[in-house]
Motif scaffolding. Structure first.
Motif, PDB file in Angstrom:
ATOM      1  N   THR A 145       0.826  -1.199   0.000  1.00  0.00           N
ATOM      2  CA  THR A 145       0.000   0.000   0.000  1.00  0.00           C
ATOM      3  C   THR A 145       0.868   1.260   0.000  1.00  0.00           C
ATOM      4  O   THR A 145       1.771   1.398   0.827  1.00  0.00           O
ATOM      5  N   LYS A 146       0.596   2.150  -0.908  1.00  0.00           N
ATOM      6  CA  LYS A 146       1.344   3.401  -0.977  1.00  0.00           C
ATOM      7  C   LYS A 146       0.869   4.346   0.121  1.00  0.00           C
ATOM      8  O   LYS A 146      -0.315   4.396   0.453  1.00  0.00           O
ATOM      9  N   GLY A 147       1.767   5.101   0.681  1.00  0.00           N
ATOM     10  CA  GLY A 147       1.394   6.069   1.704  1.00  0.00           C
ATOM     11  C   GLY A 147       1.486   5.503   3.107  1.00  0.00           C
ATOM     12  O   GLY A 147       2.100   4.458   3.345  1.00  0.00           O
ATOM     13  N   ASP A 148       0.866   6.192   4.042  1.00  0.00           N
ATOM     14  CA  ASP A 148       0.966   5.854   5.464  1.00  0.00           C
ATOM     15  C   ASP A 148      -0.146   4.893   5.863  1.00  0.00           C
ATOM     16  O   ASP A 148      -1.295   5.025   5.411  1.00  0.00           O
ATOM     17  N   VAL A 149       0.210   3.932   6.747  1.00  0.00           N
ATOM     18  CA  VAL A 149      -0.702   2.835   7.065  1.00  0.00           C
ATOM     19  C   VAL A 149      -0.875   2.678   8.570  1.00  0.00           C
ATOM     20  O   VAL A 149       0.082   2.759   9.342  1.00  0.00           O
ATOM     21  N   LEU A 150      -2.132   2.431   8.994  1.00  0.00           N
ATOM     22  CA  LEU A 150      -2.436   1.968  10.346  1.00  0.00           C
ATOM     23  C   LEU A 150      -2.930   0.542  10.196  1.00  0.00           C
ATOM     24  O   LEU A 150      -4.012   0.299   9.642  1.00  0.00           O
ATOM     25  N   LEU A 151      -2.150  -0.417  10.685  1.00  0.00           N
ATOM     26  CA  LEU A 151      -2.454  -1.831  10.518  1.00  0.00           C
ATOM     27  C   LEU A 151      -2.963  -2.409  11.837  1.00  0.00           C
ATOM     28  O   LEU A 151      -2.198  -2.551  12.797  1.00  0.00           O
ATOM     29  N   VAL A 152      -4.256  -2.724  11.895  1.00  0.00           N
ATOM     30  CA  VAL A 152      -4.837  -3.360  13.076  1.00  0.00           C
ATOM     31  C   VAL A 152      -4.680  -4.864  12.907  1.00  0.00           C
ATOM     32  O   VAL A 152      -5.247  -5.458  11.981  1.00  0.00           O
ATOM     33  N   ALA A 153      -3.898  -5.473  13.788  1.00  0.00           N
ATOM     34  CA  ALA A 153      -3.520  -6.880  13.625  1.00  0.00           C
ATOM     35  C   ALA A 153      -4.047  -7.708  14.780  1.00  0.00           C
ATOM     36  O   ALA A 153      -3.736  -7.436  15.946  1.00  0.00           O
ATOM     37  N   CYS A 154      -4.832  -8.742  14.469  1.00  0.00           N
ATOM     38  CA  CYS A 154      -5.326  -9.628  15.524  1.00  0.00           C
ATOM     39  C   CYS A 154      -4.176 -10.437  16.101  1.00  0.00           C
ATOM     40  O   CYS A 154      -3.104 -10.528  15.487  1.00  0.00           O
ATOM     41  N   PRO A 155      -4.340 -11.045  17.282  1.00  0.00           N
ATOM     42  CA  PRO A 155      -3.259 -11.854  17.865  1.00  0.00           C
ATOM     43  C   PRO A 155      -2.842 -12.987  16.925  1.00  0.00           C
ATOM     44  O   PRO A 155      -3.671 -13.585  16.244  1.00  0.00           O
ATOM     45  N   GLY A 156      -1.526 -13.252  16.883  1.00  0.00           N
ATOM     46  CA  GLY A 156      -1.016 -14.366  16.094  1.00  0.00           C
ATOM     47  C   GLY A 156      -1.119 -14.179  14.597  1.00  0.00           C
ATOM     48  O   GLY A 156      -1.021 -15.150  13.840  1.00  0.00           O
ATOM     49  N   SER A 157      -1.269 -12.934  14.146  1.00  0.00           N
ATOM     50  CA  SER A 157      -1.491 -12.689  12.721  1.00  0.00           C
ATOM     51  C   SER A 157      -0.209 -12.443  11.940  1.00  0.00           C
ATOM     52  O   SER A 157      -0.265 -12.102  10.766  1.00  0.00           O
ATOM     53  N   GLY A 158       0.934 -12.589  12.576  1.00  0.00           N
ATOM     54  CA  GLY A 158       2.189 -12.313  11.882  1.00  0.00           C
ATOM     55  C   GLY A 158       2.507 -10.839  11.830  1.00  0.00           C
ATOM     56  O   GLY A 158       3.186 -10.364  10.914  1.00  0.00           O
TER      57      GLY A 158
END
Length: 603
Positions: A14-27
């Motif tokens: 993804t181009k640009g700035d990212v907020l990645l919400v990651a569930c537990p154990g998702s790598g």
């Protein structure tokens, strides 16, 4: 990139700035590391840096280790906590512009800070010691731990004010002052943020849900002043935001956009590669931010043991936990290193760790009470001790080189070494040092003396290094003495000292906060009572919300099995402690039972 799934690849592409919400154990960590590696490969100049901000030193070490293992040039990478970031990039280079720092400053050792607060707090009743003095920096000043009762606010204000006055009179600051002064410098001298924005090609933030308002603002100012030259990649999980009492907050993409003046794109990771679907379904009961989570790993179809036991009494707790550990190892065939024993507070664990060692001498344990000195990772002499107590082995080379570089940086900054000293030279010097100490304390005293002699310096009385050395030994002596009195065990031997820095072995014993980010085949948690989960002083309206997050963290650490204990007999006859209300509410869940005898498991 071939190791990443479609969601993880999208986060990287993804181009640009990212907020990645990651569930537990998702790598999450793997995705973060791949993103860092990608940005390092794009570094166009030796004057451009990739910065990774972590919540703990342990997380920073893990990122460094994994980037190193990829064989990537890390000369343009900086990894550390927000406090280390502020010290390295803002306070040390620009302290001249701050009234309180312009004549020089040092960072107070944690143990010495605790001693100062103990003395001051004892004069401001009903405060007793440093445990009653938790506070944190904000943009406008300082706030107190939300668990602080109203009758302690005014005494606490006086205590912290006097504490700050004493520190500044000695040209010292602590970690919260570090944040406040960094914020103030960026606000009053905009060119600093502009300069940093030009230096940083990319900033990654791990565990964003535990980031405080002032920390968001510090990073936000740098991003805003970078004129789109600095990329931003933020990862974390709002359901694991368990540092709210100390100001941690999980901001939304829209809120971060307002701070940075940039569009932040929200993305998510939904596939859990850690736990069975049964475990996921169970800890899903405690999610405060609804999120679809799918078991996608090796253990997704495992028939899990998920038990809530309310029959064990406090007096039988050690035996009960020991029986659970033995059951996991001998019946369920779980490797001891893949078992965690968890409790809400360190005070619950300090004594039980050694009690478990005595109850189960055939197994090893790794937890509080086993170390002869606290992990004061920011103390210079603790860093020297790490090298002194480890051997020059191939599997330790990279780690010891990093430790040596930290020492070189501090010695150079303090004027005790020339810019020509390298980490490799320092490591060669330390490897040649021999110490004739009969026990652990004597070994380190002799080693430190020879270390100074070989490098041709001696910390001046009253200097930061001198005070940190005194503090290091006082803390260690107090800890050794306390263990001797409380448990009649002498831990002042060299072998015990060396064990502290060896790769961790045995059953892990830790707090809920301490295991965040870790994973285990089996998790055993006790002390799951009202007043413990959450803390009794948390705001009434938020207690269930906070308890859910803590229980979410506990449950999401487990791959295969989860054993929850709400022991009886805590509190007193007037105010007995009962099981957590939130935990009680899921008793009827199909995978839980009240009795430990009903445990079953199959591959």
């Amino acid at each position: 990139m071939h190791e990443l799934n479609s969601e993880q690849r999208a986060a990287l592409d993804t181009k640009g700035d990212v907020l990645l919400v990651a569930c537990p154990g998702s790598g999450k960590t793997r995705t973060l590391i791949q993103k860092i590696a990608l940005e390092l490969s794009k570094a166009s100049s030796h004057r451009k840096f990739v910065v990774a901000l972590t919540y703990t030193h342990v997380a920073a070490e893990e990122i460094r280790d994994r980037i190193d293992a990829m064989g990537i040039d890390t000369s343009q990478l900086w990894v550390g906590t927000i406090h280390s970031f502020c010290l390295t990039w803002i306070l040390r280079p620009y302290s001249l512009y701050h009234e309180s720092l312009r004549h020089g400053f040092g960072v107070v050792d944690i143990f010495e800070s605790d001693e100062m607060l103990d003395e001051i707090a004892s004069r401001h009743l009903p405060l007793k010691n440093h445990h009653d003095c938790k506070y944190y920096a904000t943009r406008t000043g300082y706030e107190f731990d939300r668990s602080t009762s109203p009758d302690r606010i005014e005494p606490l204000k006086k205590t912290i004010a006097e504490y700050h006055e004493q520190l500044l009179s000695r040209s010292l600051i602590d970690f919260e002052m570090m944040l406040k002064f960094s914020h103030d410098l960026l606000v009053s001298h905009a060119p600093i943020a502009r300069r940093l924005g030009a230096l940083f090609q990319f900033i990654a933030i791990d565990e964003y849900q535990d980031t405080r308002e002032i920390q968001y603002f510090i990073v936000g100012m740098i991003i805003r002043e970078s004129m789109d030259r600095t990329g931003l990649f933020i990862v974390g999980d709002p359901n694991q935001a368990i540092f709210g009492s100390l100001g941690g907050v999980a901001k939304s993409a829209a809120e971060i956009s307002l701070l940075t003046g940039r569009i932040i794109k929200p993305l998510a990771l939904h596939q859990n590669y850690r736990s069975s679907q049964q475990i996921i379904d169970y800890f899903g009961h405690f999610a405060v931010e609804p999120m679809f989570i799918e078991a996608s790993g090796e253990w997704k179809d495992w028939t899990s043991s998920i038990v809530h036991d309310v029959s064990i009494s406090k007096t039988d707790l050690v035996k009960g936990v020991a029986d659970l550990v033995r059951h996991n190892i001998e019946t369920l065939r779980i490797n001891p290193e893949s078992i965690a024993v968890i409790a809400p507070w360190w005070i619950h664990l300090a004594s039980i760790t050694r009690a478990l060692v005595q109850e189960l001498p055939e197994y090893e344990f790794n937890g509080p009470g086993l170390s002869p000195f606290g992990q004061n990772l920011d103390n210079f002499w603790y860093k020297v001790a790490r090298i002194a107590l480890t051997f020059a082995a191939p599997d330790m080379f990279r780690k010891r080189m990093r430790w040596a570089q930290e020492l070189v940086d501090e010695l150079t900054a303090s004027g005790y070494a020339s810019d020509s000293l390298t980490a490799r030279e320092l490591l060669k010097i330390t490897n040649e040092i021999t110490s004739a100490g009969k026990n652990g304390t004597e070994f380190l005293i002799n080693f430190f003396e020879e270390f100074c002699h070989r490098l041709g310096f001696e910390p001046q009385p009253g200097s930061e290094l001198s005070e940190q050395r005194d503090s290091f030994f006082r803390r260690m002596e107090n800890r050794i003495s306390d263990i001797q009195k409380r448990e009649n065990v002498d831990v002042d031997d060299l072998e015990t000292f060396r064990k502290v820095f060896r790769p961790r072995r045995g059953v892990v014993v830790s707090t809920i906060h301490g295991v965040k980010g870790a994973e285990f085949d089996s998790v055993i948690a006790f002390g799951l009572l009202e007043g413990f989960v959450p803390h009794f002083n948390e705001p009434e309206a938020e207690k269930d919300h906070i308890a859910k997050k803590l229980l979410f963290v506990i449950g999401s650490r487990a791959r295969k099995n989860l054993f929850l204990v709400s022991e009886t007999g805590r509190g007193n006859q007037w105010h007995p402690k009962y099981q957590s209300n939130v935990l009680e509410a899921v008793h009827d869940h199909p995978y839980t039972s009240r009795s430990i005898n009903l445990v079953t498991s199959s591959p």
